[in-house]
Design a protein around this motif. Structure first.
Motif, PDB file in Angstrom:
ATOM      1  N   ALA A 196       3.477  31.940   8.291  1.00 48.85           N
ATOM      2  CA  ALA A 196       2.956  32.323   9.601  1.00 48.85           C
ATOM      3  C   ALA A 196       3.113  31.203  10.622  1.00 48.85           C
ATOM      4  CB  ALA A 196       1.486  32.708   9.484  1.00 48.85           C
ATOM      5  N   THR A 197       3.297  31.612  11.876  1.00 49.03           N
ATOM      6  CA  THR A 197       3.308  30.676  12.998  1.00 49.03           C
ATOM      7  C   THR A 197       2.010  30.749  13.792  1.00 49.03           C
ATOM      8  OG1 THR A 197       4.360  32.318  14.418  1.00 49.03           O
ATOM      9  CG2 THR A 197       5.821  30.778  13.233  1.00 49.03           C
ATOM     10  N   GLY A 198       1.208  31.773  13.531  1.00 48.61           N
ATOM     11  CA  GLY A 198      -0.059  31.933  14.229  1.00 48.61           C
ATOM     12  C   GLY A 198      -0.985  32.846  13.455  1.00 48.61           C
ATOM     13  N   LEU A 199      -2.269  32.720  13.743  1.00 50.32           N
ATOM     14  CA  LEU A 199      -3.294  33.434  12.986  1.00 50.32           C
ATOM     15  C   LEU A 199      -4.353  33.966  13.948  1.00 50.32           C
ATOM     16  CD1 LEU A 199      -4.521  34.074  10.181  1.00 50.32           C
ATOM     17  CD2 LEU A 199      -5.435  31.757  10.163  1.00 50.32           C
ATOM     18  N   ILE A 200      -4.703  35.240  13.761  1.00 51.69           N
ATOM     19  CA  ILE A 200      -5.786  35.854  14.529  1.00 51.69           C
ATOM     20  C   ILE A 200      -6.805  36.375  13.521  1.00 51.69           C
ATOM     21  CG2 ILE A 200      -6.448  37.672  16.150  1.00 51.69           C
ATOM     22  CD1 ILE A 200      -3.531  37.613  17.183  1.00 51.69           C
ATOM     23  N   LEU A 201      -8.067  36.012  13.720  1.00 48.12           N
ATOM     24  CA  LEU A 201      -9.149  36.495  12.872  1.00 48.12           C
ATOM     25  C   LEU A 201     -10.051  37.395  13.699  1.00 48.12           C
ATOM     26  CD1 LEU A 201     -10.806  36.454  10.215  1.00 48.12           C
ATOM     27  CD2 LEU A 201     -12.002  34.447  11.137  1.00 48.12           C
TER      28      LEU A 201
END
Length: 175
Positions: free
Chosen positions: A87-92
């Motif tokens: 992943a290059t980014g993470l949203i929780l």
């Protein structure tokens, strides 16, 4: 944070019925990314949410994360380490249990053509799912928050339905 700040391989984590698939589809359309719904890889199409064999699911997952441009929604901790490494980014999405339950009932009773739904599957109220949302998920929330903090990626935590709606407005996303 701008949408472009989270790159071209985005993981969306969060409790069941928090809006992960809706957000993934909106981001995919806006950014020209492939939307990958892990529920669709984990379950067999044209069934009442019958699970695939574990090895088959992991193989499908690993093929999906090998791509260069995707937004993937779902948790499935069995293969989360390799997904988060790519992943290059993470949203929780970290909405309340009550909100998840409300969204579950709305989705199963009123939404017939839901994005991210199982192809040919049937959404219906299931006691196992109610138990999962009300009992299992609250324990998992702590695990996902800790995992979220651990990774040094561009990341965004949305802790309410209001915050998710604001994110849609800020990023000019269409539902």
């Amino acid at each position: 944070m701008n949408l472009s700040d989270i790159g071209d391989r985005i993981c969306i984590l969060g409790p069941s019925n928090s809006g992960k698939s809706t957000l993934a589809n909106a981001i995919a359309r806006k950014r020209g990314l492939e939307a990958v719904h892990l529920d669709q890889l984990f379950h067999r199409p044209n069934t009442d949410w019958e699970q695939r064999p574990r090895d088959e699911f992991i193989a499908l997952h690993d093929i999906a994360i090998a791509g260069e441009r995707w937004v993937m929604d779902g948790n499935y901790s069995v293969c989360m380490p390799q997904r988060l490494r790519r992943a290059t980014g993470l949203i929780l999405l970290d909405i309340s249990t009550a909100s998840s339950l409300l969204r579950y009932f709305r989705r199963t009773l009123f939404e017939k053509d839901r994005l991210g739904a199982l192809q040919g599957g049937r959404d219906s109220v299931k006691w196992d799912m109610i138990h999962h949302i009300a009992v299992v998920q609250p324990r998992n929330r702590k695990k996902y928050r800790a995992m979220f903090e651990e990774f040094d990626l561009p990341k965004l935590q949305l802790s309410s339905l209001r915050a998710i709606k604001q994110c849609f407005r800020d990023w000019d996303l269409a539902r």
